[in-house]
Design a protein around this motif. Structure first.
Motif, short mmCIF file in Angstrom:
data_model
loop_
_atom_site.label_atom_id
_atom_site.label_comp_id
_atom_site.label_asym_id
_atom_site.label_seq_id
_atom_site.Cartn_x
_atom_site.Cartn_y
_atom_site.Cartn_z
N ARG B 94 8.91 40.37 -7.26
CA ARG B 94 9.47 40.92 -6.02
C ARG B 94 10.90 41.42 -6.24
NH1 ARG B 94 7.76 36.93 -2.86
NH2 ARG B 94 9.68 35.74 -2.95
N ASN B 115 7.47 54.19 1.54
CA ASN B 115 7.05 53.45 0.35
C ASN B 115 8.26 52.84 -0.34
OD1 ASN B 115 4.16 53.31 -0.78
ND2 ASN B 115 4.20 55.36 0.11
N ARG B 117 11.20 52.31 0.98
CA ARG B 117 11.82 51.30 1.87
C ARG B 117 11.05 49.98 1.81
NH1 ARG B 117 11.67 53.34 7.50
NH2 ARG B 117 12.96 51.54 7.97
N PHE B 118 9.72 50.10 1.78
CA PHE B 118 8.87 48.90 1.72
C PHE B 118 9.21 48.08 0.48
CE2 PHE B 118 4.09 47.51 2.06
CZ PHE B 118 4.50 46.24 2.40
N ARG B 119 9.27 48.82 -0.67
CA ARG B 119 9.51 48.12 -1.94
C ARG B 119 10.90 47.50 -1.94
NH1 ARG B 119 9.28 45.05 -4.84
NH2 ARG B 119 8.81 44.92 -7.07
N ALA B 121 12.70 46.60 0.64
CA ALA B 121 12.77 45.49 1.60
C ALA B 121 12.18 44.22 0.99
CB ALA B 121 12.01 45.86 2.87
N LEU B 122 11.08 44.38 0.24
CA LEU B 122 10.47 43.20 -0.39
C LEU B 122 11.44 42.57 -1.39
CD1 LEU B 122 6.80 44.38 -1.06
CD2 LEU B 122 7.51 42.45 0.35
N MET B 162 10.92 53.96 -6.17
CA MET B 162 10.59 52.62 -5.67
C MET B 162 11.08 51.56 -6.65
SD MET B 162 6.73 53.27 -4.36
CE MET B 162 6.38 51.58 -3.93
#
Lengths: 752, 228
Positions: B94, B115, B117-119, B121-122, B162
């Motif tokens: 992560r 995509n 942002r998702f990565r 944020a994780l 990403m």
């Protein structure tokens, strides 16, 4: 390797997809075969029953004693055409068998139903040779002697009586069959949706194979032909076991069904001779071909249907037109067509609605994780649209049937308690003077302390409907007292019972009021034995279970020359023992064999019969729901397998398997819960249509509209269970290596 | 099958990745295929390593083991000083390990920007820098497009965005340019090496392309066995 084997090899690589398709075909065939089998049997039984009651008369002894073989011999020796009919309930069994004498039936030439026993082998389903029937160890047995129509005068010790004691139930039977047919059509629609969805999924799984075959020069027409052949091969494998399973299912339900038929329609046995496999085989084959060939028709359909933007408007229009039709329809078939339009429109709108919900969710979510979740939800709803619509319809159907059943049970129970408020009911024998009994009862039961009673006389009258006169059943009661005044009325004037007792008005049953559009206060022109009456309608009373219109009057206004076809006394003894009353009546009428019925026993029997009726309906709807649930389960599982790579990406990005499972679980639950949530208003609407429109049109009476939120919660819980099962199936998949989607697949936009 | 470092560097004490005696066999009995046999190497922090070898030589398997998606049959893996046997692999993936595949690195239901942002944020990284990473990779104006609406090269650039948006310590790239044409592949590779150098993260790159491998500081040849 041929094109066919190359295509079919897909299932060798993905055996579960082939198994899912075959399993669904099998279950769908079984369900529809089962329902068709029962409906056909019901139709045969009713037909047989109606033919039997149509022309038959039976012989009875004037002294009320039971008939014996000697009576039969005596009558035959006098040249009368009679046939023995021995009904036997074998010990330890719930189904009666009927013993007949084929030789005795020879004189019934031209009367098809009975003459059909002539010389035919009797296989015991339900008819068998009278000698075999007599040899059975019987819990109950009764001999009837059936008299051919138009036979000459009987010896003085005998009299004739109708063979069937129940009223003509033809119309009720037709309505019952119509409802069964409507149910089986709905099941067929759901089955078609499910088969189509599985078929589409199997096509989408092989998109790359089709692209490859196209590059290798195989024409689309040839591929479609092979797909059709493949489907027929699968059908050949699944149809026969499906039909067998359906017949097994029907035989499981047959016991309850027999009782229903017997109790509701006096159909003395369920016809079992027919082998109903050809129609299901044909229907399912045609359905499968239609499922596959829709693709061939698609270009034409696409030209004929509005573009993407106009489709929601067209679907809304369909719903609105359907709703207007449901509201205005004055014939059952029109109502069913209107309902079909509503369902088609809703089925079309549902995926669109969920897609809008998904879009709103994406826009409202600030976190990218939630945006992803909402977008996945949208994809799932779109790709599983057909099984979701099938699940929605099934849930709505279960909800509607359940609400109808609960409402009916509750209403019917209350109604029956009112109708059978007296403890016993004594039938006035033919030729007996009911006035003697009435006088005795007036003298010995002068107040409620001693007991309550009233005298019922039934017959036929006429009423004016527009310019025409029509026959109507007359139900006269004397005196109008506490055994009646507790009846619930659907509409009433002030003090209706007092006015009825004074003879200044009439009441009508709901069936008659519905047909004539009568309301209280309006005047009804009646002719009773040539005496004209014009009386106001004081109240409208519910009268379930029979279609005929009826007018309730006080016995005092009945003309003396009114032809009474049936008479009885309803009695609730208090301080005077019932034996004292019945002994007195026997003595007054000089009739040793009185027909005395315990109303509580009748009520129990009626309740049991309706319980069985609804158990059957429930079983059918629950089975349909089970099929839809299994279909969604399989489809959800197979479809989510194709998304496995993206869940694997989440693992690569550092999510734990437990976190991924939670996301997956939430997705599956949201999808099934959405279908259930959308099924609720549809189910409530269907309930309303059933109780307020279909029942009045089919039976002449309506039921109060009621909703049962606890059952809604149960259905929502069921939807959650289905969603949970999909997620659990997927959990196993998460541990396996995921196949990366092909590049061609990811750039077509189909994955979002 | 043992691997050997092409430039013969010695193992450093503060390596990003340290592997020794790594074994991995698929299947059992006569059908068993040993893809990794006693493999050992060390990758210093901030440097790059190319994994070479024919298809089936174990490149992808090794990358999967290095990010904890698969387990070795024997041997040890140490990442940033943490023993692989006890490491919190989901946490490592992560926050510290970026993985780039040859294709399908993006969620098809999210725009390119989402995509990234998702990565981010994780990984606990600020989402405000995500657009910056797209611009750095020259696809800033495509942020609102979905993966199916851009070219393969643009998708791989987004995949790199990403990976870098999560501020990784190590990037594992499995043939990241394998599905691209030569020019696009070169452009994407240029961006990868430039950003790796700028951010100072380590890079392990599986490739068939000797030219690409030559741009790495080290090369590990996993052999020439073909199959599986």
């Amino acid at each position: 390797m041929t094109v066919f084997t190359a295509l079919f090899s897909h299932y060798r690589r993905h055996p579960w997809q082939g198994t899912a398709l075959a399993l669904l075909m099998l279950l769908a065939t079984a369900l529809w075969t089962g329902i068709h089998h029962l409906t056909s049997q019901a139709r045969d039984s009713l037909g047989q029953s109606e033919r039997l009651v149509e022309v038959r008369e039976q012989v009875q002894r004037v002294d009320g004693a039971a008939l014996t073989v000697e009576d039969f011999v005596l009558l035959r020796r006098q040249g009368l055409c009679v046939m023995p009919w021995l009904e036997v309930l074998p010990e330890g069994q719930s189904r009666r068998v009927i013993g007949v004498d084929p030789l005795a039936a020879l004189c019934f030439q031209g009367q098809a139903d009975v003459a059909s026993f002539d010389g035919q082998p009797l296989v015991g389903q339900p008819f068998l040779d009278i000698a075999d029937a007599a040899a059975l160890t019987a819990a109950e047995q009764q001999l009837f002697l059936i008299l051919a129509a138009g036979e000459g005068p009987l010896p003085s010790a005998y009299r004739t009586a109708p063979f069937a004691l129940s009223p003509d139930t033809g119309q009720l039977g037709d309505s019952f069959l119509l409802n069964l047919d409507a149910l089986s059509v709905l099941v067929l629609l759901i089955t078609g949706l499910l088969l189509r969805s599985v078929y589409l999924l199997s096509l989408s799984q092989r998109r790359d194979s089709f692209a490859l075959l196209a590059r290798l020069g195989v024409s689309g027409r040839r591929v479609r032909g092979h797909l059709l052949l493949e489907l027929l091969c699968l059908a050949a494998l699944t149809l026969i076991p499906g039909i067998w399973l359906g017949q097994a299912l029907a035989s499981v339900l047959e016991g309850g069904f027999t009782n229903v038929m017997e109790g509701l329609f006096d159909s003395r046995q369920l016809a079992t001779g027919g082998n109903h496999w050809r129609v299901p085989a044909l229907v399912m084959t045609v359905l499968l071909l239609a499922v596959a060939m829709v693709d061939w028709l698609m270009p034409m359909v696409a030209r004929a249907t509005p573009g993407n933007r106009l489709r929601p408007a067209a679907a809304t229009l369909l719903v609105l037109v359907g709703l207007a039709g449901v509201w205005l329809a004055n014939a059952l078939w029109l109502l069913f067509v209107a309902l079909a339009l509503v369902l088609a429109g809703i089925g079309w709108l549902m995926p669109r609605g969920l897609s809008l919900l998904s879009g709103a969710g994406v826009r409202a979510s600030a976190q990218p994780g939630w945006r992803w979740w909402w977008a996945e939800f949208g994809v799932l709803c779109r790709r599983l649209a057909l099984p979701l619509v099938a699940l929605q319809f099934s849930l709505a159907m279960v909800l509607a049937v359940q609400a109808l059943v609960i409402t009916f049970e509750d209403t019917f129970d209350r109604w029956l308690s009112q109708r059978l408020s007296a403890d016993v009911y004594v039938q006035v024998p033919e030729g007996a003077d009911s006035a003697l009994a009435a006088n005795w009862l007036t003298e010995h039961l002068p107040s409620a302390d001693e007991g309550l009673w009233h005298h019922v006389q039934r017959g036929s009258g006429r009423f004016r409907h527009g310019q025409a006169w029509q026959d109507v059943d007359i139900f006269a009661v004397t005196p109008v007292g506490p055994l009646m005044t507790g009846w619930g009325l659907l509409e009433q004037t002030s003090q209706p019972w007092q006015t009825l007792a004074s003879g200044a008005g009439v009441m009508v049953n709901e069936q008659l009021a519905y047909r004539l559009g009568l309301s209280v206060g309006e005047e009804l022109e009646l002719v009773l034995a040539e005496q004209a009456l014009k009386l106001p309608v004081l109240g409208i009373y519910p009268d379930y279970g029979r279609p005929a219109g009826e007018v309730l009057i006080a016995g005092q206004i009945l003309p003396a020359d009114f032809e009474v076809t049936f008479e009885s006394f309803s009695i609730s003894p208090a301080s005077v023992p019932i034996e004292t009353i019945t002994d007195a009546l026997r003595a007054l009428w000089a009739e040793p064999a009185l027909t005395i019925r315990d109303n509580r026993a009748i009520q129990d029997l009626a309740n049991r019969v309706f319980e069985q009726t609804f158990m059957l309906t429930r079983a059918m709807t629950v089975l349909t729901l089970a099929l839809a649930a299994v279909a969604l389960l399989l489809m959800g599982w197979v479809f989510l397998s194709t998304r496995l790579w993206y869940f694997r990406l989440l693992e690569v990005w550092g999510m734990t398997k437990a976190e991924i499972f939670r996301k997956l679980l939430l997705l599956a639950l949201a999808v099934t819960l959405s279908a259930a949530a959308l099924a609720l208003p549809l189910g409530v609407g269907l309930t309303w249509v059933l109780v307020q429109h279909i029942n009045p049109l089919a039976f002449g009476w309506s039921l109060p509209m009621a909703v049962y939120p606890v059952f809604w919660l149960e259905l929502l819980a069921l939807a959650l269970l289905i969603g949970g099962c999909i997620a659990l199936l997927m959990r196993r998949q998460l541990g396996r290596p995921a196949v990366r989607p092909s590049v061609t697949g990811s750039v077509t936009g189909e994955e979002r | 099958m043992g691997g050997e470092l092409a430039n013969g560097e010695n193992v450093k004490v503060h390596s990003a990745v340290n592997v020794s005696g790594l074994r991995k066999t698929f299947g059992q009995g006569d059908s068993a295929v040993a893809v990794l046999s006693g493999l050992g190497f060390a990758l210093p922090a901030g440097s790059s390593l190319a994994l070479m070898g024919r298809s089936g030589s174990g490149k992808s398997t090794l990358l999967n083991i290095l990010c904890g998606l698969e387990q070795a049959d024997a041997g040890t893996v140490t990442l940033f000083g943490a023993d692989g046997r006890t490491a919190d692999w989901p946490c490592l993936r992560r926050e510290r390990i970026g993985v780039v595949f040859q294709e399908a690195n993006l969620m098809p239901t999210l725009s390119l920007l989402d995509n990234v942002r998702f990565r981010a944020a994780l990984a606990g990284q600020p989402e405000t820098r995500c657009q910056h990473w797209l611009e750095v990779l020259d696809i800033g104006e495509l942020g609102q497009r979905f993966p199916d609406q851009v070219s393969g090269g643009q998708r791989q650039r987004a995949a790199l965005a990403m990976a870098f948006a999560m501020a990784p310590d190590l990037i594992l790239a499995d043939e990241p340019t394998g599905s691209l044409d030569r020019n696009t592949a070169n452009e994407v590779a240029d961006e990868l090496f430039r950003l790796q150098a700028e951010t100072g993260c380590s890079l392990i790159l599986a490739t068939h392309d000797a030219e690409l491998a030559a741009r790495c500081q080290q090369t590990l040849d996993l052999g020439h066995r073909s199959g599986g």
